[in-house]
Design an enzyme around this catalytic site. Sequence first.
Site, short mmCIF file in Angstrom:
data_model
loop_
_atom_site.label_atom_id
_atom_site.label_comp_id
_atom_site.label_asym_id
_atom_site.label_seq_id
_atom_site.Cartn_x
_atom_site.Cartn_y
_atom_site.Cartn_z
N HIS A 155 4.02 -1.93 1.65
CA HIS A 155 3.59 -3.32 1.80
C HIS A 155 2.26 -3.38 2.55
CE1 HIS A 155 4.11 -7.71 2.54
NE2 HIS A 155 3.49 -7.41 3.69
N GLU A 156 2.15 -2.63 3.63
CA GLU A 156 0.91 -2.66 4.41
C GLU A 156 -0.25 -2.02 3.62
OE1 GLU A 156 0.83 -4.56 6.80
OE2 GLU A 156 2.99 -4.79 6.96
N HIS A 204 -1.67 -4.50 1.26
CA HIS A 204 -2.65 -5.39 1.87
C HIS A 204 -4.03 -4.72 1.88
CE1 HIS A 204 -0.33 -8.81 3.09
NE2 HIS A 204 0.52 -8.11 3.81
N GLU A 214 0.98 -12.48 0.84
CA GLU A 214 2.20 -11.77 1.25
C GLU A 214 3.07 -11.47 0.03
OE1 GLU A 214 3.32 -10.43 4.06
OE2 GLU A 214 1.37 -10.87 4.94
#
Length: 226
Positions: A73-74, A77, A150
């Site tokens: 997930h990071e 980003h 997100e």
Amino acid sequence: AKVIRYEDNPNLFNVVNEVVIASGLPMPKVAIVNDPAPNAFATGRNPEHALIAFTTGILDAMDRDQLQGVIAHEMAHVANRDTLVSAVAATTAGAIAIVSDMLTRMMFFGGRRNREGGGNPIALVISLVILILAPLAAMMLRSAISRKRESLADATAVSFTRNPAGLRSALEVLASDSTVVQQRSTAVAHIWIESPLDSKSVSKLFSTHPPIAERIAVLKSMESLG
């Protein structure tokens, strides 16, 4: 956040490296935040200057698959350049606030001159409406963009790992944990994987993250499709 080296936490670096290989991104700097609340964030103006950070709480709470989902997930980003997107959104919101303030002052002083000359106070009323609504609109715009990024990061993370269950399980751990990070400022709330702000006290229109239950439901639907 304190930047660490491979020898400080080989297990964490090994999982990060797996996601790096899967994503095709450069290896980011890795940092640890000494905080018992489970959370993580990514920052950096581009993939070549990225940093991903994890609280001590999330490293203690997550198993390997869950941690892989969080890392993905990071890294999503980073891949989606969300730090840059957030900066543009914040700049746009600030510009809207500045322009509204300038218009308000112009209309206020213009309205005062009209009143002194026998005019009506309608300019003052309009300026007050702008003063109230423009900053709210700017905040809503910034929050809406953050929520979309997100959701995009969750989807991109699954494309890296091919394992929606890992991130879904990680979010379930975050949802069941009631502790929040010490740095809960609204200025940085958008960078965490889970908002550190009290979701009950923040309107959905101004929330920087989609409800975590909705994110979990989307990931469960991906699991059923897989």
